[in-house]
Scaffold this motif. Structure first.
Motif, PDB file in Angstrom:
ATOM      1  N   ASN A   1       0.825  -1.214   0.000  1.00 13.14           N
ATOM      2  CA  ASN A   1       0.000   0.000   0.000  1.00 13.14           C
ATOM      3  C   ASN A   1       0.861   1.267   0.000  1.00 13.14           C
ATOM      4  O   ASN A   1       0.509   2.263  -0.640  1.00 13.14           O
ATOM      5  CB  ASN A   1      -0.932  -0.001   1.206  1.00 13.14           C
ATOM      6  CG  ASN A   1      -2.063  -1.006   1.070  1.00 13.14           C
ATOM      7  OD1 ASN A   1      -2.447  -1.360  -0.048  1.00 13.14           O
ATOM      8  ND2 ASN A   1      -2.589  -1.478   2.186  1.00 13.14           N
TER       9      ASN A   1
ATOM     10  N   GLN B   1      -6.716  -3.015   0.845  1.00 15.02           N
ATOM     11  CA  GLN B   1      -6.000  -3.140  -0.418  1.00 15.02           C
ATOM     12  C   GLN B   1      -6.361  -1.940  -1.293  1.00 15.02           C
ATOM     13  O   GLN B   1      -7.498  -1.802  -1.738  1.00 15.02           O
ATOM     14  CB  GLN B   1      -6.353  -4.447  -1.130  1.00 15.02           C
ATOM     15  CG  GLN B   1      -5.547  -4.648  -2.414  1.00 15.02           C
ATOM     16  CD  GLN B   1      -5.716  -6.043  -2.983  1.00 15.02           C
ATOM     17  OE1 GLN B   1      -6.351  -6.881  -2.379  1.00 15.02           O
ATOM     18  NE2 GLN B   1      -5.139  -6.279  -4.148  1.00 15.02           N
ATOM     19  N   LEU B   2      -5.373  -1.071  -1.494  1.00 15.57           N
ATOM     20  CA  LEU B   2      -5.595   0.152  -2.254  1.00 15.57           C
ATOM     21  C   LEU B   2      -5.534  -0.125  -3.743  1.00 15.57           C
ATOM     22  O   LEU B   2      -4.801  -1.006  -4.199  1.00 15.57           O
ATOM     23  CB  LEU B   2      -4.548   1.205  -1.881  1.00 15.57           C
ATOM     24  CG  LEU B   2      -4.659   1.810  -0.480  1.00 15.57           C
ATOM     25  CD1 LEU B   2      -3.453   2.671  -0.197  1.00 15.57           C
ATOM     26  CD2 LEU B   2      -5.925   2.630  -0.364  1.00 15.57           C
TER      27      LEU B   2
ATOM     28  N   GLU C   1       2.027   1.800  -3.402  1.00 11.81           N
ATOM     29  CA  GLU C   1       0.918   2.251  -4.231  1.00 11.81           C
ATOM     30  C   GLU C   1       0.696   3.761  -4.098  1.00 11.81           C
ATOM     31  O   GLU C   1       0.560   4.473  -5.099  1.00 11.81           O
ATOM     32  CB  GLU C   1      -0.357   1.493  -3.837  1.00 11.81           C
ATOM     33  CG  GLU C   1      -1.606   1.909  -4.572  1.00 11.81           C
ATOM     34  CD  GLU C   1      -1.623   1.487  -6.027  1.00 11.81           C
ATOM     35  OE1 GLU C   1      -2.321   2.139  -6.811  1.00 11.81           O
ATOM     36  OE2 GLU C   1      -0.920   0.513  -6.373  1.00 11.81           O
TER      37      GLU C   1
END
Length: 786
Positions: free
Chosen positions: A461, A604-605, A464
């Motif tokens: 993450n 969960q991005l 991300e």
């Protein structure tokens, strides 16, 4: 008559000879051990003066080997055996030198390096071939011998120069990398010229021209040998690598087959065409692949053997061979020969570098430094001088002359490097490795440290949201931090490189494979423009910060992100099972982020849906500016809703006199910080807030008590807080908070947000900006002066 058994009587002379041989062997071994020990002691004494290890090896070797007591007690058999060791070592040395050269150099020649190498080599060769006939170094005058000496003088010892540059720690600078590449090209050209000369002329027979049949035989066998080394050996190496995966010991049978094949291929031309063995292994090594487990194993083992045993023994053998007692020091022509050869090398290389440097636009000081360092001669050139004496080509006194000249070429190297560092300090007074100064169009390099599988999703993450715009690439080094305990140490096995170890513990190997697979799956399926490389830090907790900082320096990263050293329990409290990273905060060569994971790893991005609310608390100071610089990348992620909360001083509050007094304690510094805060925040506001991508709110506060209560009121509203660690000048809004911090490494704001009485679902990223060094600290920096 009575028969009596008679025992054979031992000859006392045989017993005496045996005892003397054993005593000689013991004395020779003792001398060898003393040589190695003194080399290490002298190297430690000379280390404060930045002298390379070869200096101590040469001094000890030459001194001990010329002591009358040692010369009288060192047997001829031992000297002959040492000569065989020296010759075998030089064969291995030449093989590794060739193996480390990338064969792609023949198809993709670096233009700058080739120009400098060829110009210096050509001018030195022409000057040497003009000077050497007047020095009468050989018994018989011949043009072939003058060419032989000129080739020795014009070459560069690339392994030794690389070793010196890395020891003096300028290998990461532009001039260090340039010199290493140029030296390799110069070495390659000079040895190839040696090879051509050896094919056409026989040095054993007074450099007589070989017959056409011998020449064609040598060329034909060398072509076959090169094809086998370039085509068959790589297939064998790949087969060995595929059957011996990293982390496991290499099978002995595979290693024996591989080494036997290498020896067979390298020995073809010496056995069939009587070609020189050193040149043969060098040519074979060039075309062999240098990547792969087997190649790294061979290079690592040979270098380890050389550093530990061979180089001290080689210098001792050289000192024994040159015999300074026979040196004709009383003859002025001897000293003229030394100075003439020495200045021939320096003038040729320096003038060549000045000429090519002028064409390439180099500064003249850089050209002179390059010429001086490219003049360095090494073990191969010294060995050739001793070999010439053995072949009765030159006199023993002249062999001493050539060895002294070779020694003089590397004794001045530390002074040249010191001058390079001093000029670099003047040109590069600061080195700001932080996000605030990173060009948005430049690549972001980040080290992401994790303890184990529990950190995988939070690490993904962070990758991300840290990427920012998809355009510029982001390089992430995912580093596994594993504590070296007695149990872990018992499962280690020696790896391929020097001082490298491989982990064989099944639990650790499986854990790293799990982490690697999950990260690779994310990179392949959900990321674009992110490149990930895996690292491992295996050491005791007490020294782990040294390794992490060294990795950041080696890879020139702008940020290190560390997991908080206390793990959250199910009840929201923390344990203290991991290292405190205060040492990393003090010594890091770039900005630092400490992640307190309290739910970031449970989501969960993605760029398709908004699934996280994040907030940046901005008060004042360089750490808050760095947090805002990081937030500018997070703001460009479509899956994150970002809010900037700025705490401003309420000048109508009750504590204005005390605040003004505190601010005026260092008015100049305070005003400068306030100006930088306003300018940077205004730039961020225009770019992100004014466009509507980022929400913004202001909080006017009077003291640190109101700061605390305001932060507590934010509980439950955000999934992630991004804050600066500290670095605030005379900030009234955080005054006194340091007195009751539970975790000082988190700073006053980070400590409040990470406390057990705050939200157990809000993760916190605390950021500390890289502390400017003011000037180049020393030889460990990556700098540019060319």
């Amino acid at each position: 008559m009575h028969e009596t058994d008679t025992e054979p009587v031992k000859d006392p002379r045989c017993t005496q000879v045996t005892v003397m041989k054993v005593a000689n062997i013991a004395v020779n071994m003792l001398i060898f051990i003393i040589t190695i020990a003194l080399c290490n002691v002298l190297h430690m004494l000379l280390r404060p003066y930045s002298q390379p290890r070869i200096i101590s090896e040469a001094i000890v070797g030459f001194f001990l080997s010329n002591l009358p007591f040692i010369r009288n007690n060192f047997s001829a058999d031992a000297n002959m055996a040492l000569g065989y060791v020296a010759e075998f070592g030089m064969i291995c040395h030449m093989f590794v030198t060739g193996l480390q050269i990338d064969p792609a150099i023949f198809t993709r020649l670096p233009v700058r390096e080739v120009k400098v190498a060829c110009t210096g080599l050509l001018l030195t060769f022409l000057l040497a071939i003009f000077v050497t006939p007047f020095l009468h170094l050989s018994y018989v005058k011949s043009l072939e011998f003058d060419v032989f000496v000129s080739l020795i003088l014009c070459g560069t010892a690339s392994p030794l120069l690389t070793r010196i540059i890395n020891d003096l720690k300028i290998g990461k600078s532009d001039i260090g990398r340039f010199l290493i590449s140029t030296a390799v090209i110069s070495d390659l050209i000079s040895i190839l010229l040696f090879t051509i000369g050896y094919i056409f002329f026989d040095p054993v027979n007074s450099f007589a021209i070989r017959t056409i049949g011998d020449i064609l035989l040598m060329v034909g066998v060398l072509v076959i040998q090169t094809i086998l080394a370039a085509k068959c050996i790589p297939l064998l190496m790949r087969w060995v690598d595929s059957n011996n995966p990293p982390g496991k010991l290499m099978k002995g049978s595979h290693l024996i087959v591989a080494c036997a094949s290498l020896v067979l291929v390298c020995s073809l031309s010496p056995l069939i065409a009587r070609f020189n063995m050193m040149l043969s292994v060098f040519l074979a090594g060039i075309v062999m692949p240098r990547d792969g487990r087997l190649s790294k194993l061979l290079i690592g083992k040979v270098k380890y053997f050389f550093g530990l045993l061979f180089f001290p023994a080689f210098m001792f053998w050289v000192g024994f061979e040159v015999d300074f007692s026979g040196f004709d020091g009383g003859n002025i022509l001897t000293w003229v020969s030394i100075l003439a050869l020495f200045f021939t090398i320096l003038v040729g290389k320096v003038v060549g570098c000045l000429v090519s440097g002028a064409m390439l636009g180099f500064h003249w000081q850089d050209s002179v430094a390059s010429g001086l360092l490219l003049s360095i001669k090494g073990h191969f050139h010294i060995f050739m001088a001793i070999l010439a004496k053995h072949r009765n080509i030159i006199s023993p006194s002249d062999s001493v002359v050539m060895v002294i000249v070779d020694f003089l070429t590397f004794i001045y190297a530390p002074m040249v490097v010191k001058n390079i560092i001093e000029r670099a300090r003047k040109r590069s007074p600061t080195q700001q490795m932080a996000l605030q100064w990173l060009n948005p169009s430049s690549e972001l390099r980040m080290i992401l440290c994790i303890h184990g599988p529990e950190n995988i999703q939070s690490a993904i993450n962070l990758m991300e949201i840290s990427q920012g715009p998809i355009g510029p690439k982001m390089m992430v080094y995912v580093n596994d931090m594993i504590e070296l305990t007695n149990v872990t140490a018992s499962t280690l096995a020696r790896g391929e490189g020097v001082d490298t170890m491989a982990i064989t513990d099944n639990g650790i190997v499986e854990m790293r494979e799990t982490i690697t697979n999950k990260i690779n799956s994310y990179v392949e399926d959900h990321s674009e423009g992110i490149e990930v490389k895996r690292l491992l830090t295996l050491c005791p907790l007490a020294t782990m910060h040294h390794d992490i900082c060294a990795l950041a320096e080696d890879f020139s990263t702008s940020m290190i992100i560390l997991p908080f050293h206390k793990n959250q329990q199910s009840n929201g409290t923390f344990n203290t099972s991991y290292l405190e990273f205060r040492s990393v905060l003090r010594h890091a060569p770039c900005s630092i982020g400490i992640l307190v994971d309290r739910g970031l790893g449970s989501i969960q991005l993605s760029r398709s849906t908004k699934c996280m609310n994040a907030a940046v608390i901005f008060i004042a100071g360089k750490d808050d500016r760095e947090a805002l610089a990081y937030a500018s990348r997070v703001a460009q992620h479509p899956g994150v809703k970002l809010t900037i909360i700025r705490f401003l001083l309420d000048t109508n509050g009750n504590n204005v006199p005390s605040r003004i007094t505190r601010a005026r304690a260092n008015k100049t510094e305070y005003e400068e910080e306030l100006k930088q805060d306003d300018e940077f925040f205004a730039e961020f506001y225009d770019r992100h807030v004014a466009s509507g991508h980022v929400a913004y709110m202001e909080k006017y506060l009077s003291n640190s008590g109101e700061t605390y209560s305001t932060i507590k009121s934010l509980e439950g509203e955000y999934n992630l807080f991004i804050v600066g660690r500290g670095g605030r000048v005379n900030s009234t809004l955080t005054a006194g908070m340091n007195d009751w911090e539970a975790c000082p490494e988190l700073g006053p704001i980070g400590d409040i947000l990470s406390a057990t009485d705050f939200s157990v679902t809000a993760s916190v990223l605390i950021i500390q900006q890289h502390k400017l060094r003011g000037k180049l600290q020393g030889l460990h920096e990556e700098f540019s002066i060319m």
